[in-house]
Design an enzyme around this catalytic site. Structure first.
Site, PDB file in Angstrom:
ATOM      1  N   GLU A  95      -0.027  -0.979   5.689  1.00  0.00           N
ATOM      2  CA  GLU A  95       1.045  -0.696   6.758  1.00  0.00           C
ATOM      3  C   GLU A  95       0.844   0.788   6.910  1.00  0.00           C
ATOM      4  O   GLU A  95       1.121   1.569   8.151  1.00  0.00           O
ATOM      5  CB  GLU A  95       2.221  -0.673   5.933  1.00  0.00           C
ATOM      6  CG  GLU A  95       3.353  -0.439   6.865  1.00  0.00           C
ATOM      7  CD  GLU A  95       4.082   0.927   6.737  1.00  0.00           C
ATOM      8  OE1 GLU A  95       4.777   1.286   7.614  1.00  0.00           O
ATOM      9  OE2 GLU A  95       3.562   1.773   5.801  1.00  0.00           O
ATOM     10  N   ASP A 154       0.912  -1.197   0.037  1.00  0.00           N
ATOM     11  CA  ASP A 154       0.184   0.031   0.069  1.00  0.00           C
ATOM     12  C   ASP A 154       0.650   1.215  -0.025  1.00  0.00           C
ATOM     13  O   ASP A 154       1.988   1.323   0.457  1.00  0.00           O
ATOM     14  CB  ASP A 154      -1.102  -0.127   1.102  1.00  0.00           C
ATOM     15  CG  ASP A 154      -0.259  -0.137   2.446  1.00  0.00           C
ATOM     16  OD1 ASP A 154       0.935  -0.661   2.720  1.00  0.00           O
ATOM     17  OD2 ASP A 154      -0.660   0.852   3.507  1.00  0.00           O
TER      18      ASP A 154
END
Length: 480
Positions: free
Chosen positions: A188, A121
């Protein structure tokens, strides 16, 4: 008087002798490089694959309702197509639908496994900064040796380099000695609670105790370590904590033509000013002391003298590290206002003003300590101090005298020239903080040199670094 003078002179001579004895005898903690760098010149198309990886808009939003998960599934399919040998030979498991866990079985099942992390991400590109990009942020544009795009350095370099290394080693008929897990998180950037945290909890429930975790983190820097005239590779061995605090104030407002001497805006302004003028005291945490011990023998004269005699020169060390924001953040809990809200109309004095303060907590400073410091510095009962929901205490410190640390050091030395390797305190957060339940040996390193654009405009990766990154993971896995 002569006796006093002689005594003082003798004491000075002894002191100078101690200082220079420590100066000349401080031992180097750098280890001799073992083995040879692996030739990875047979890898073809790696630059194009990582460029394509940046075209998938795997964006995490703080408001999870805004997240479009379709690009994550498309990214999964891209990885399977780009690395068929990897996905045909390793076991693949999806956790929380989008975090990917690859399991490479080793030759000796009695050895504790290793865990390598990366995340797919990326942070959003805000509307007000999109126009500042010189290239479209999600097209993976290559200009010369530079690859531009959101996620280039945070953190698709680690993810793609790990897959390239596995692919290369499989083609070389290599089999790891111990089991290896590769965990590619999907959230994250918003804390990893549904990705890495779930994986760590799942491993813990299965009784998996790992030898180490290696995640993103420090990097090789040419200019960010004061007083060292050669490249330094920074391996994170602990992380600062994280806290947001809201200051809120509600006092009588009114029409701007008849202002009171005190109003919500200037009271809050004074509070923020008082807070900034009373920073947290500096402190040398265990990971920072470890860092100093590793770089002291390789520092310029005054730094080496101070670092080899910390019992006397701690104030000088604090002064050296306070001179730059990056190093200052290693020796103190930082706090900075990031959001201020109040007022809607130019001729109306607002009743309510709020400010959000972001803290990065040094190990040894708790959330409660930070709140107490804030209340004392502001010293105004009209201002309410509230800790917001997302908060994390600082992590423990992983040792730097372990075999995994030495394996990381050796792989760095093989792939980056003339480098000093040192543990350090991470001032940002990573997914690895969730894995303390499966191993005490958690290390954070991203194989690149002075990366540019973390969460910013024109994020880019030097593709020469990318080749070094692939080589780093190849040699690290082989060393294991």
């Amino acid at each position: 008087m002569k006796k006093i003078a002689l005594t003082l002179l003798l004491a000075l001579v002894v002191l100078v002798g101690i200082l220079f004895f420590n100066f000349f005898t401080v031992p180097s903690k750098q280890l001799p490089t073992e083995g040879n760098k692996t030739d990875i010149s047979s890898i073809q198309g790696a630059d194009q694959r990582i460029a394509q990886s940046l075209t998938y808009q795997t964006i995490s939003h703080e408001d999870t309702a805004q997240i479009d998960f379709t690009p994550f599934l498309e990214f999964h399919n891209f990885l399977r197509g780009a690395f068929p040998l990897v996905f045909n030979n390793l076991d693949v498991e999806l956790v929380s639908n989008y975090t990917m866990v690859l399991h490479w079985k080793g030759a000796d099942s009695t050895l504790k496994p290793g865990i390598l992390l990366a995340h797919m991400d990326v942070v959003p590109v805000s509307d007000d900064t999109r126009a500042l990009w010189t290239v479209p942020p999600f097209e993976g544009v290559i200009k010369g040796d530079l690859l531009y795009g959101r996620g280039a350095v945070d953190n698709k370099i680690n993810l793609m380099a790990q897959l390239e290394s596995i692919d290369f080693l499989l083609k070389s008929n290599f089999k790891p000695k111990r089991d290896l897990y590769f965990v590619f998180g999907h959230d994250e950037e918003i804390g990893g609670t549904n990705g890495a945290q779930k994986v760590a909890e799942l491993m813990h429930s299965r009784g998996i105790q790992a030898e180490f975790v290696l995640d993103e983190g420090g990097f090789v820097t040419n200019d960010k370590v004061p007083g060292v005239n050669q490249p330094v590779a920074l391996i994170g061995t602990s992380e600062k904590g994280f806290l947001n605090v809201e200051l809120s104030l509600n006092i009588e407002g009114g029409h701007s033509s008849m202002p009171e001497k005190e109003n919500a805006v200037n009271v809050m302004s004074k509070a923020l000013s008082d807070l900034s003028e009373q920073p947290f005291s500096p402190s040398l945490t265990p990971s920072v002391k470890d860092f100093i011990e590793h770089i002291a023998p390789h520092s310029v004269f005054i730094n080496r003298l101070a670092m080899s005699n910390m019992w006397l020169f701690k104030p000088l060390i604090y002064n050296i590290y306070s001179s730059a924001p990056t190093s200052d953040a290693m020796i103190r809990t930082t706090m900075v206002p990031t959001i201020i809200r109040g007022g809607e109309k130019a001729n109306v004095i607002p009743n309510i003003v709020t400010a959000t303060i972001n803290y990065r907590l040094l190990p040894g400073t708790s959330v409660a300590d930070a709140i107490a410091h804030t209340e004392k510095a502001i010293n105004n009962p009209l201002i309410k101090v509230t800790a917001l929901r997302e908060q994390k205490e600082a992590t423990g410190v992983s040792p730097s005298d372990t075999e995994p640390f030495r394996y990381i050091m050796n792989a760095i030395q093989l792939n980056f020239d003339s480098v000093i390797v040192a543990p350090f305190l991470m001032i940002a957060g990573t997914d690895s903080r969730h894995f303390g339940i499966v191993t005490p040996n958690i290390y954070k390193f991203s194989p690149m040199i002075d990366p540019v654009g973390f969460h910013g405009v024109d994020e880019f990766l030097n593709l020469k670094d990318y080749k070094k990154g692939i080589g780093f993971y190849v040699d690290f896995i082989k060393n294991l």
